[in-house]
Design an enzyme around this catalytic site. Structure first.
Site, PDB file in Angstrom:
ATOM      1  N   GLY A 199      22.688 -11.363  -6.366  1.00 21.76           N
ATOM      2  CA  GLY A 199      23.952 -11.832  -5.447  1.00 21.76           C
ATOM      3  C   GLY A 199      24.838 -12.489  -6.090  1.00 21.76           C
ATOM      4  O   GLY A 199      25.188 -11.829  -7.153  1.00 21.76           O
ATOM      5  N   GLY A 232      24.243  -9.564 -10.072  1.00 18.44           N
ATOM      6  CA  GLY A 232      23.203  -8.391  -9.767  1.00 18.44           C
ATOM      7  C   GLY A 232      22.334  -8.682  -8.870  1.00 18.44           C
ATOM      8  O   GLY A 232      22.598  -8.900  -7.640  1.00 18.44           O
ATOM      9  N   GLY A 258      29.863  -4.229  -9.587  1.00 16.45           N
ATOM     10  CA  GLY A 258      30.915  -5.246  -9.839  1.00 16.45           C
ATOM     11  C   GLY A 258      32.036  -4.851  -9.302  1.00 16.45           C
ATOM     12  O   GLY A 258      32.967  -5.728  -8.990  1.00 16.45           O
ATOM     13  N   ASP A 259      32.778  -3.545  -9.368  1.00 18.42           N
ATOM     14  CA  ASP A 259      33.809  -3.022  -9.002  1.00 18.42           C
ATOM     15  C   ASP A 259      34.225  -3.293  -7.480  1.00 18.42           C
ATOM     16  O   ASP A 259      35.111  -3.622  -6.856  1.00 18.42           O
ATOM     17  CB  ASP A 259      34.290  -1.854  -9.325  1.00 18.42           C
ATOM     18  CG  ASP A 259      34.435  -1.746 -10.870  1.00 18.42           C
ATOM     19  OD1 ASP A 259      34.696  -2.510 -11.492  1.00 18.42           O
ATOM     20  OD2 ASP A 259      34.239  -0.558 -11.513  1.00 18.42           O
ATOM     21  N   SER A 300      29.251 -12.639 -10.206  1.00 13.19           N
ATOM     22  CA  SER A 300      28.530 -11.600  -9.620  1.00 13.19           C
ATOM     23  C   SER A 300      26.944 -11.664 -10.455  1.00 13.19           C
ATOM     24  O   SER A 300      27.030 -11.566 -11.867  1.00 13.19           O
ATOM     25  CB  SER A 300      28.807 -10.292  -9.556  1.00 13.19           C
ATOM     26  OG  SER A 300      29.472  -9.803 -11.035  1.00 13.19           O
TER      27      SER A 300
END
Lengths: 303, 303
Positions: A216, A213, A242-243, A211
């Protein structure tokens, strides 16, 4: 049922104060207390997406009782295990758009509490269609604790960890690992995320989804590599994003990779406007999902 | 037995961090969790001085359970009453010698919880030799809540409050009130503490003992007025010093005023070196106590 594991669950206390000043006493304008830890945030997103989930992990003390109560109030099914030490707190003070936090390390887990958990985990994972292992380890557990959990089950598993627990976990061959850009660079020493993801794939993961940020994500898998971009700039809460990405990857475990990755970017972006990790904004999801495009990278090199 | 009342008891969480930086996440080097609120701090000092004490007040929720457990671990006898809402937390981050705090306001107290407390308080106060009413009120209780408690018993009572609860409390004629310099000035509009204390005496207190920090204290009573100075400069924790002063005034309720006041200054000074309110340093007490002198003020004007 998707099983989410939170070994270092926390009672997350969030205060809003108009202006935080060092050395002063503040009266909060809002107090939010909820069960936290990355695995619990993933479970909340899965629940919001309509998936049957089960929360497990270790909780203890008065803070553990509060975590358990909040999990139930949130509508999540739980099979949390008791431990002797009290669960940790995190305290976040939000002021003028910035968050200042103190995160307690959490208590050590006793050998007998860990053994009880492992036995219970084995039975839960056997009933699950997918397992999510996410977040930091309690300080006294060895770096191979997640590797033990991956090896304990034949159920496909995503691992979201960093440092030693990520490196040790790779050797146990989880289906997916989801580092962010900083974790990828720290683990491999490489600044190019695609090259770094290939290194982690070579160490045992079935797929590496990084990931990035606002950029993408990139995915490197045994079946191909892809880059997925966010169609518009968003500002807000990157922890929750992120989760949410992990939740979407778990929810989409039966989808083809391009669709699964597009879902992950849309759900992840839908978390950004929400101040609390674990929440997603359905309107943002609905607006962005059709606009997401998936680009295949270097197809011949990966097949 | 000395009864201490803490209507707005708190779970006090204190973190030590090397340097607190706005907008960053910190890992504490030490975590201290204890039952707090001014009445509980007074009870700890009374206990350290060897006096039989009883702690009462209102607690609720998981935080209330933690407060009750810590009170017992501290060796204090308690007769705390349950309330429906969860007890508040205070969070203090100590860094580079400064304390940055967020104090939750606490839950509203329901009419039935308050009625249950009043009934229990009446019985407890009847068995006590002295009552300590100390600290802020839960937000929804009226300013005359302390006045109700003073009127509910014939037992001599010290009131340590500020603003409306102090002013309303005076009318119920407590034996002693203990404002600090700022509270005295705020309540009377007068900057001279002796003149201000005389105003509060005129409003109904049996005695006014004003704690003046490094300047010691002044006392204006129906039997005379005194000034007591601290024999040496001390640096540390002024919150604990005020609570220790109240404890010594309660412990010395059978002493003559000059001895009682000298004790109050020595015990108060012995709290200053201790980082946590409720603790006193016996060596500081033993060193300072013989050096304290009590000066009678304007004897004729007061008798």
């Amino acid at each position: 049922m998707i099983l989410t594991v939170t070994l270092n669950a926390a009672l997350d206390v969030t205060y809003q104060v108009p202006t935080l000043r060092l050395g002063e006493t503040h009266r909060p304008t809002a107090v939010d207390v909820r069960a936290g830890g990355k695995g619990l945030n993933v479970a909340r997103v899965l629940h919001a997406l309509g998936h049957e989930t089960m929360v497990t992990g270790l909780v203890g003390g008065d803070t553990g009782a509060a975590i358990r109560a909040d999990v139930r109030v949130s509508g999540l099914r739980e099979s949390l295990f008791d431990m002797a030490g009290p669960s940790r707190r995190t305290v976040t003070i939000v002021s003028d758009g910035t968050a200042t936090a103190v995160n307690e390390p959490g208590p050590p887990v006793s050998i007998s509490d860990w053994a009880d958990f492992l036995g219970g985990y084995h039975a839960l994972a056997a009933r699950a269609s997918f397992v999510v292992l996410s977040g930091s380890l309690p300080g006294n557990l060895p770096d191979d604790a997640y590797a033990q959990l991956v090896r304990a089950t034949g159920t496909p598993t995503i691992l979201d960890a960093s440092g030693g627990p990520l490196l040790e976990g790779l050797a146990a061959r989880p289906s997916v690992v989801k580092p962010n850009a900083a974790e990828l660079a720290e683990t491999t020493g490489l600044s190019d995320p695609v090259a770094a993801a290939r290194v982690l794939l070579g160490r045992g993961a079935g797929a590496v989804v990084a990931s990035l940020g606002a950029d993408g994500l990139v995915a490197v898998t045994e079946r191909g590599s892809w880059r997925v971009r966010v169609p518009e700039a968003l500002s807000g809460n990157p922890t929750g994003a992120g989760d949410a990405c992990v939740a979407a990857l778990a929810a989409g475990h039966a989808l083809d990779w391009p669709t699964r990755l597009a879902e992950a970017v849309a759900v992840s972006a839908a978390a950004v406007p929400c101040p609390l990790a674990g929440d997603i904004d359905q309107a943002t999801y609905a607006r962005l999902r059709p606009a997401i495009t998936v680009e295949e990278l270097d197809a011949h090199a990966n097949r």
